[in-house]
Enzyme design. Structure first.
Site, PDB file in Angstrom:
ATOM      1  N   GLY A  33       0.793  -1.214   0.000  1.00  0.00           N
ATOM      2  CA  GLY A  33       0.000   0.000   0.000  1.00  0.00           C
ATOM      3  C   GLY A  33       0.822   1.257   0.000  1.00  0.00           C
ATOM      4  O   GLY A  33       1.381   1.632   1.003  1.00  0.00           O
ATOM      5  N   LEU A  34       0.924   1.855  -1.127  1.00  0.00           N
ATOM      6  CA  LEU A  34       1.503   3.178  -1.223  1.00  0.00           C
ATOM      7  C   LEU A  34       0.412   4.166  -0.902  1.00  0.00           C
ATOM      8  O   LEU A  34      -0.706   3.799  -0.580  1.00  0.00           O
ATOM      9  CB  LEU A  34       2.018   3.401  -2.656  1.00  0.00           C
ATOM     10  CG  LEU A  34       3.125   2.468  -3.107  1.00  0.00           C
ATOM     11  CD1 LEU A  34       3.365   2.621  -4.592  1.00  0.00           C
ATOM     12  CD2 LEU A  34       4.393   2.769  -2.359  1.00  0.00           C
ATOM     13  N   SER A  39      -3.438   3.842  -1.969  1.00  0.00           N
ATOM     14  CA  SER A  39      -4.561   3.256  -1.253  1.00  0.00           C
ATOM     15  C   SER A  39      -4.721   3.821   0.158  1.00  0.00           C
ATOM     16  O   SER A  39      -5.771   3.679   0.740  1.00  0.00           O
ATOM     17  CB  SER A  39      -4.395   1.739  -1.190  1.00  0.00           C
ATOM     18  OG  SER A  39      -3.183   1.410  -0.558  1.00  0.00           O
ATOM     19  N   ARG A  40      -3.698   4.440   0.712  1.00  0.00           N
ATOM     20  CA  ARG A  40      -3.775   4.926   2.074  1.00  0.00           C
ATOM     21  C   ARG A  40      -4.389   6.305   2.194  1.00  0.00           C
ATOM     22  O   ARG A  40      -4.883   6.672   3.238  1.00  0.00           O
ATOM     23  CB  ARG A  40      -2.389   4.962   2.707  1.00  0.00           C
ATOM     24  CG  ARG A  40      -1.867   3.598   3.069  1.00  0.00           C
ATOM     25  CD  ARG A  40      -0.586   3.726   3.802  1.00  0.00           C
ATOM     26  NE  ARG A  40       0.435   3.937   2.770  1.00  0.00           N
ATOM     27  CZ  ARG A  40       1.661   4.311   2.996  1.00  0.00           C
ATOM     28  NH1 ARG A  40       2.052   4.549   4.212  1.00  0.00           N
ATOM     29  NH2 ARG A  40       2.512   4.478   2.020  1.00  0.00           N
ATOM     30  N   VAL A  41      -4.304   7.090   1.162  1.00  0.00           N
ATOM     31  CA  VAL A  41      -4.782   8.464   1.232  1.00  0.00           C
ATOM     32  C   VAL A  41      -5.871   8.652   0.201  1.00  0.00           C
ATOM     33  O   VAL A  41      -5.722   8.248  -0.936  1.00  0.00           O
ATOM     34  CB  VAL A  41      -3.617   9.442   0.959  1.00  0.00           C
ATOM     35  CG1 VAL A  41      -4.109  10.876   0.968  1.00  0.00           C
ATOM     36  CG2 VAL A  41      -2.512   9.259   1.974  1.00  0.00           C
TER      37      VAL A  41
END
Length: 145
Positions: free
Chosen positions: A4-5, A8-10
């Site tokens: 997860g770059l 997908s995290r932000v």
């Protein structure tokens, strides 16, 4: 490995334009990959387009893996994802994706740091920056062994 770059995290509202430029494509490709991978479990004869989609999805998934406690800068993530969605990983074995990414980022920092600086400063990939990035990736891909 954590997957997860910032793709997908932000949420996309918080992403810089450069990330949006590359993340939109990767999100779509990975969604198609997941859908097709589920279907492919039950299919014995896959057409070339489906095989290509599955191969790219596997490589993009591998690209999103990061070692724990070794985060990438946003501009490094942009360069890595750009390489994936533009097909620079397509001919690699899945097991070589991490090595390709690591080498790519080392090389770009050493030989073309202005590309990373421009992405960080402009927060976008202009036509000029895209051209420089593609030229760099073309050269790096030819030397990667």
């Amino acid at each position: 490995m954590n997957v997860g770059l910032s793709v997908s995290r932000v949420g996309s509202a918080a992403q810089i334009k450069a990330m949006k430029q590359v993340a939109g494509t990767i999100k779509m490709e990975l969604a198609q990959y997941r859908e097709m991978a589920a279907f492919a479990q039950f299919a014995s004869d896959l057409d070339p387009a489906t095989q290509k989609l599955l191969a790219r999805g596997a490589r993009l998934t591998e690209l999103l893996k990061q070692p724990q406690f070794a985060p990438l800068s946003t501009e490094e993530e942009v360069v890595s994802i750009f390489a994936g969605v533009k097909g620079y990983l397509d001919k690699l074995a899945v097991k070589d994706v991490g090595r390709f990414e690591s080498g790519l980022l080392s090389e770009i920092k050493a030989k073309a740091p202005e590309i990373l600086t421009t992405i960080a400063t402009e927060k976008a990939i202009s036509g000029e920056t895209e051209g420089k990035l593609k030229a760099f990736l073309d050269g790096y891909a030819k030397t990667f062994a």
